[in-house]
Write an enzyme that holds these catalytic residues in place. Sequence first.
Site, PDB file in Angstrom:
ATOM      1  N   CYS A  56     -53.395 -13.246-113.114  1.00 36.28           N
ATOM      2  CA  CYS A  56     -53.503 -13.004-114.562  1.00 36.28           C
ATOM      3  C   CYS A  56     -53.084 -11.595-114.930  1.00 36.28           C
ATOM      4  CB  CYS A  56     -54.910 -13.286-115.091  1.00 36.28           C
ATOM      5  SG  CYS A  56     -55.037 -12.929-116.860  1.00 36.28           S
TER       6      CYS A  56
ATOM      7  N   HIS B 239     -60.141 -16.921-113.753  1.00 39.05           N
ATOM      8  CA  HIS B 239     -58.766 -17.427-113.722  1.00 39.05           C
ATOM      9  C   HIS B 239     -57.830 -16.502-112.949  1.00 39.05           C
ATOM     10  CE1 HIS B 239     -59.322 -14.856-117.195  1.00 39.05           C
ATOM     11  NE2 HIS B 239     -58.042 -14.552-117.083  1.00 39.05           N
TER      12      HIS B 239
END
Length: 364
Positions: free
Chosen positions: A163, A59
């Site tokens: 992230c 991610h």
Amino acid sequence: MKASVFYEPGKPLQIQEIDIDDPHGHEVLVKNIASGVCHSDLHIVEGKMPFSGPIILGHEPAGIVEKVGEEVTEFAPGDHVIARVTVYCGHCTMCLSGAPNQCINRVSTQRKPHERPRMMLNGRKITGLADGAGFAEKMLVHEHALVKIDKDIPLDKASLIGCGVMTGAGAVFNTAKVQPGTTVAVFGAGGIGLSAIQAARIAGARRIIAVDIAENKLAIARRLGATHAVDASNSDPVEEIRKIAGGGGVDYSFEAVGTKKTAEAAIQCLAVRGTATLIGLLPAGQNIEFTPGFVISGERKIQGCLSGSTRWRIDAPRLVELYQQGRLNLDDMVSRHGRLEDLNEAFRAMKAGEVVRTILMFPE
Ligand SMILES: [Zn+2]
Ligand SMILES: [Zn+2]
């Protein structure tokens, strides 16, 4: 396209051929170029965060737009983008009150059950973590997941913003709103902790205390802005922090490890009216303890922070600009590069504390 698929905890990820659809509506098809390997991925692989496979993890992707859906106006093929895969709808109460990271209508950004799935494995629907897919050659995401960046910014460095950097820096800027001249302690000098340390430096904190058990990470922490380093493997960090900060403790503490011990220490090291921001996810079922009198009489605060209280479209361009100005150091946060095939090794190195970040690179 190829993707690394997670099936169940403890089992190595497997590279599989995935069928990915063309973009429709507000969707964008991105060719991933770089993808950071984050601790949350490791938590899932280890079973600390329960997830049932098959699912595509990853991610922290950055890449190049390949195709856009007919409703997309902000992106065009060839654009360089970074992704925050947890998208927001833009019109629910959370989005409209300034907390798109808490969006309660994400389903409106997804395909409907009767529509063809975005991705399929052997003819069956497969999803990516939080609707993205960093450990894959391509991803098909809602346009709200993306932010366009200048083409001269290296995509491996930029991927970190999706992230780790967003979470750590956002915890300081958005969640805790660290004030100039204050004192800060950061537990954990991994990707998130180092980003919090840098943000505390940018915010003008007076003393920034990094706490970790790995000497190599404490050395990086000093380079990135920590004024003091505490090796918790051979000392009591709470005592050390109190000594360094003076005034009974720090104004702000940040917990980026995700253990009971460090979360409790992050509360214990607070000065009167200090604020502890808990970022690291503790294993499900793990509770922490604190002395209510200490928190109540000293008016100390304990708060949670999800993904840096991110307002992705506002915060990401700001972090990119701080990087371009040389004020946010992303270069020293990339420890290694690897390929999709190296993912299991990247998890091992992360668990062993050998790396801040491994970035997977995909051939252009
Ligand atoms: Zn992450
Ligand atoms: Zn929303």
